[in-house]
Scaffold this motif. Sequence first.
Motif, PDB file in Angstrom:
ATOM      1  N   GLU A  15       7.664 -38.163  25.871  1.00 26.64           N
ATOM      2  CA  GLU A  15       7.671 -38.448  27.303  1.00 26.64           C
ATOM      3  C   GLU A  15       8.031 -39.899  27.598  1.00 26.64           C
ATOM      4  N   SER A  16       7.867 -40.797  26.583  1.00 27.45           N
ATOM      5  CA  SER A  16       8.104 -42.221  26.845  1.00 27.45           C
ATOM      6  C   SER A  16       9.061 -42.889  25.872  1.00 27.45           C
ATOM      7  N   GLY A  17       9.440 -42.222  24.789  1.00 30.56           N
ATOM      8  CA  GLY A  17      10.330 -42.894  23.839  1.00 30.56           C
ATOM      9  C   GLY A  17      10.564 -42.056  22.597  1.00 30.56           C
ATOM     10  N   PRO A  18      11.195 -42.651  21.575  1.00 33.87           N
ATOM     11  CA  PRO A  18      11.490 -41.912  20.342  1.00 33.87           C
ATOM     12  C   PRO A  18      10.235 -41.685  19.505  1.00 33.87           C
ATOM     13  N   VAL A  19      10.312 -40.675  18.658  1.00 30.37           N
ATOM     14  CA  VAL A  19       9.202 -40.325  17.767  1.00 30.37           C
ATOM     15  C   VAL A  19       9.742 -40.300  16.335  1.00 30.37           C
ATOM     16  N   LEU A  20       9.015 -40.924  15.425  1.00 30.16           N
ATOM     17  CA  LEU A  20       9.402 -40.951  14.017  1.00 30.16           C
ATOM     18  C   LEU A  20       8.579 -39.931  13.241  1.00 30.16           C
ATOM     19  N   VAL A  21       9.238 -39.135  12.397  1.00 29.92           N
ATOM     20  CA  VAL A  21       8.575 -38.174  11.518  1.00 29.92           C
ATOM     21  C   VAL A  21       8.948 -38.554  10.082  1.00 29.92           C
ATOM     22  N   GLN A  22       7.969 -38.961   9.295  1.00 26.95           N
ATOM     23  CA  GLN A  22       8.209 -39.344   7.902  1.00 26.95           C
ATOM     24  C   GLN A  22       7.876 -38.183   6.979  1.00 26.95           C
ATOM     25  N   THR A  23       8.812 -37.852   6.097  1.00 29.28           N
ATOM     26  CA  THR A  23       8.585 -36.807   5.100  1.00 29.28           C
ATOM     27  C   THR A  23       8.938 -37.360   3.734  1.00 29.28           C
ATOM     28  N   PRO A  24       8.189 -37.011   2.685  1.00 26.85           N
ATOM     29  CA  PRO A  24       8.412 -37.646   1.378  1.00 26.85           C
ATOM     30  C   PRO A  24       9.614 -37.142   0.602  1.00 26.85           C
ATOM     31  N   ARG A  25      10.224 -36.024   0.994  1.00 34.12           N
ATOM     32  CA  ARG A  25      11.333 -35.465   0.222  1.00 34.12           C
ATOM     33  C   ARG A  25      12.603 -35.362   1.062  1.00 34.12           C
ATOM     34  N   ALA A  26      13.733 -35.631   0.405  1.00 34.88           N
ATOM     35  CA  ALA A  26      15.030 -35.453   1.040  1.00 34.88           C
ATOM     36  C   ALA A  26      15.529 -34.039   0.782  1.00 34.88           C
ATOM     37  N   GLY A  27      16.652 -33.674   1.424  1.00 35.87           N
ATOM     38  CA  GLY A  27      17.243 -32.363   1.196  1.00 35.87           C
ATOM     39  C   GLY A  27      16.691 -31.302   2.120  1.00 35.87           C
ATOM     40  N   TYR A  28      16.876 -30.063   1.701  1.00 37.29           N
ATOM     41  CA  TYR A  28      16.462 -28.933   2.532  1.00 37.29           C
ATOM     42  C   TYR A  28      15.187 -28.298   1.978  1.00 37.29           C
ATOM     43  N   GLU A  48      13.746 -33.386   4.386  1.00 41.75           N
ATOM     44  CA  GLU A  48      13.938 -33.858   5.760  1.00 41.75           C
ATOM     45  C   GLU A  48      14.901 -32.966   6.534  1.00 41.75           C
ATOM     46  N   ALA A  49      15.889 -32.348   5.842  1.00 40.55           N
ATOM     47  CA  ALA A  49      16.824 -31.476   6.556  1.00 40.55           C
ATOM     48  C   ALA A  49      16.110 -30.237   7.087  1.00 40.55           C
ATOM     49  N   ARG A  50      15.247 -29.630   6.267  1.00 41.97           N
ATOM     50  CA  ARG A  50      14.489 -28.452   6.717  1.00 41.97           C
ATOM     51  C   ARG A  50      13.482 -28.859   7.805  1.00 41.97           C
ATOM     52  N   THR A  51      12.883 -30.033   7.656  1.00 42.55           N
ATOM     53  CA  THR A  51      11.942 -30.507   8.678  1.00 42.55           C
ATOM     54  C   THR A  51      12.646 -30.719  10.007  1.00 42.55           C
ATOM     55  N   ALA A  52      13.848 -31.309   9.965  1.00 39.51           N
ATOM     56  CA  ALA A  52      14.611 -31.506  11.205  1.00 39.51           C
ATOM     57  C   ALA A  52      14.966 -30.179  11.845  1.00 39.51           C
ATOM     58  N   GLU A  53      15.279 -29.177  11.036  1.00 41.40           N
ATOM     59  CA  GLU A  53      15.608 -27.852  11.568  1.00 41.40           C
ATOM     60  C   GLU A  53      14.395 -27.245  12.262  1.00 41.40           C
ATOM     61  N   GLU A  54      13.205 -27.348  11.626  1.00 37.72           N
ATOM     62  CA  GLU A  54      11.988 -26.801  12.238  1.00 37.72           C
ATOM     63  C   GLU A  54      11.677 -27.496  13.562  1.00 37.72           C
ATOM     64  N   LEU A  55      11.797 -28.825  13.578  1.00 34.51           N
ATOM     65  CA  LEU A  55      11.487 -29.568  14.804  1.00 34.51           C
ATOM     66  C   LEU A  55      12.493 -29.264  15.903  1.00 34.51           C
ATOM     67  N   GLY A  56      13.738 -29.002  15.522  1.00 36.46           N
ATOM     68  CA  GLY A  56      14.731 -28.639  16.519  1.00 36.46           C
ATOM     69  C   GLY A  56      14.391 -27.330  17.217  1.00 36.46           C
ATOM     70  N   ARG A  57      13.809 -26.374  16.459  1.00 36.66           N
ATOM     71  CA  ARG A  57      13.385 -25.102  17.073  1.00 36.66           C
ATOM     72  C   ARG A  57      12.125 -25.293  17.916  1.00 36.66           C
ATOM     73  N   MET A  58      11.246 -26.198  17.485  1.00 43.09           N
ATOM     74  CA  MET A  58       9.991 -26.405  18.215  1.00 43.09           C
ATOM     75  C   MET A  58      10.195 -27.168  19.516  1.00 43.09           C
ATOM     76  N   PHE A  59      11.202 -28.063  19.547  1.00 45.94           N
ATOM     77  CA  PHE A  59      11.447 -28.879  20.746  1.00 45.94           C
ATOM     78  C   PHE A  59      12.905 -28.698  21.177  1.00 45.94           C
ATOM     79  N   PRO A  60      13.224 -27.544  21.735  1.00 49.12           N
ATOM     80  CA  PRO A  60      14.618 -27.282  22.148  1.00 49.12           C
ATOM     81  C   PRO A  60      15.050 -28.287  23.215  1.00 49.12           C
ATOM     82  N   GLY A  61      16.300 -28.699  23.111  1.00 49.66           N
ATOM     83  CA  GLY A  61      16.831 -29.666  24.070  1.00 49.66           C
ATOM     84  C   GLY A  61      16.616 -31.107  23.669  1.00 49.66           C
ATOM     85  N   THR A  62      15.859 -31.338  22.589  1.00 51.48           N
ATOM     86  CA  THR A  62      15.609 -32.699  22.110  1.00 51.48           C
ATOM     87  C   THR A  62      16.539 -33.009  20.940  1.00 51.48           C
ATOM     88  N   THR A  63      17.139 -34.178  20.958  1.00 50.56           N
ATOM     89  CA  THR A  63      18.004 -34.605  19.859  1.00 50.56           C
ATOM     90  C   THR A  63      17.156 -34.932  18.638  1.00 50.56           C
TER      91      THR A  63
END
Length: 603
Positions: free
Chosen positions: A320-333, A393-408
Amino acid sequence: MSDTAVPGARVKVRFAGQEVLGYVVERAAETDHTGTLQPLRRVVSPEPVLAPEIAELSGTLARRYAGARSDVLRLAVPPRHATAEKAPSVPAPAPPDVAPQSWGEVEHAEPFLRRLAAGETPRAVWSAAPADDWPRMIAEAVATTYAAGRGALVCVPDHRDVARVDAALLELLGEGHHVCLTADGGPAARYRDFLSVSRGARRVVVGTRSAAFAPVHDLGLVVLWDDGDDLHAEPRAPYPHTREVLLARAEQQSTAALLGGVARTPEAQQLLTTGWAHELAASREVVRRRVRAEAVAAEDRQVGTRIPRAAYDAIRRGLESGPVLVQTPRAGYAASLACDTCRTPARCSACTGPLVVSGPTVPPQCRWCGHVEAAWACSACRGRGLRAPVRGEARTAEELGRMFPGTTVRSSSGERVLERVGATPDIVVATVGAEPVAAEGYAAVLILDTWLTLARDDLRASEEALRRWLNAGALVRPGGHVVAVGDPAHPALQALVRWDPAGFARREVEERSQAHLPPAARMAIVTGDLGALDDVLHLLDLPEGTEVLGPVPFGKGESEHRVLLRVPSAGGERLSGALGDLQRVRSARKLDPVRIQVDPLTV
């Protein structure tokens, strides 16, 4: 050669039947050598690249790490570039007068900076608070020292940190006052910048671990940022740590020292305990005002993913006010796969290697042999469903994209590392160390899969986990929210919730002291084949009180073994001396080589 063979110059000498590179350390009229002296073969260059203080430092580090001085000099002096050597170095303009403004909420910072301005040698361990502009704060400490007529040296973990401190110094001092010593610019640029420091044209240096040896004239301050980062550990013999290099220089050259970081290592805490340094930190009121941190349990079926409801709400409010950072320990899918029915790890049918998935529409592939399992079936239950217990991080980004539609949703990892992001309400998914800096700070920071970070089989697992989480959490804007998904009862997560790196470091020091582990003890690991280790234990003159653990098999093969030697810190110099004598004896007798690491970063 009398005019060109000056102290510090590179020369060629005849040694053991070969022509090798050396340095003129000193010229004298007499010698205590009883044998026949050999003449110099030639002077490679009359440029004095080895300063007397660096020559002395190389001997100190060689003794400390049971290595050869030649190996230390290889790290300290960059390779010669003749064209760069011919170009003159333009002197820096007069230093500007800068008034520090960013240290106002740090307790005891004012007397520290006042002593720097007076040309004195204060030494401090600094715990940066959340939302601190630490590059600006380091630049102000450097500018204060520089205005007092003394030089400064700053070492940071990687090139991204160098760029941030470089920008802060440019804004504060202007052009022509400092150089950045990194390998990114190529050998010519690096040698040119090294010569500008060696000749005294520049007295402010920023760089990575190799910059710790920069021959800064009138050195008055050494600064180390984030000494817990493993990038500060030199991977080449004799494996010195940047922290120990800078501390040795501070002692040898009587300079001020500043060890800064969001987290605090047990070694930095030991400096406070012994009185070698004093503490700089923000008050608890300032920390509470800057950040709100909490830990939530990983299991929550309300949302249907590994992101619990509290974490989901934190992301939603943050957007609602700015960017959000999500840290995950593994790269890839999907970094690993298991049977969806019986949870048996999914293995390759050709070589039994682990299977991975690189994308949502890509079939499983073996990480070892590359075999594609188009029709995989579980060897235990014959099930065909797959699940990903460890997600990148790629799989995490995919999950977050489904959870927050319309958000980059943006990713930052591996070769696609984002340097900075703006203030728009985006979700940024990043692996450890690849977190971009937000223009106005992140509104919220979510830390996922903390159990995976804590699962490392290493002495420093908890310490390193907390360092990673604190570094990510410190990127919030004032008043930001940090949520870690994991066991709230774990001591490292408790330290994150309290934002108490100092208390965690004190606890680590106490526990390691009881277990006779560094920094309360000096430890050395000797690695080689079993016969060579038997020779080592036979020839080694160990100081009293040394514990010998091993030999035990080490590595993937059966041939390599290692021995761990441990002695109380009071006997550390004697242990390093004995190991150095051992290496010289073994070299003279041409025995099988062994690898010696004193106080290794990982055990």
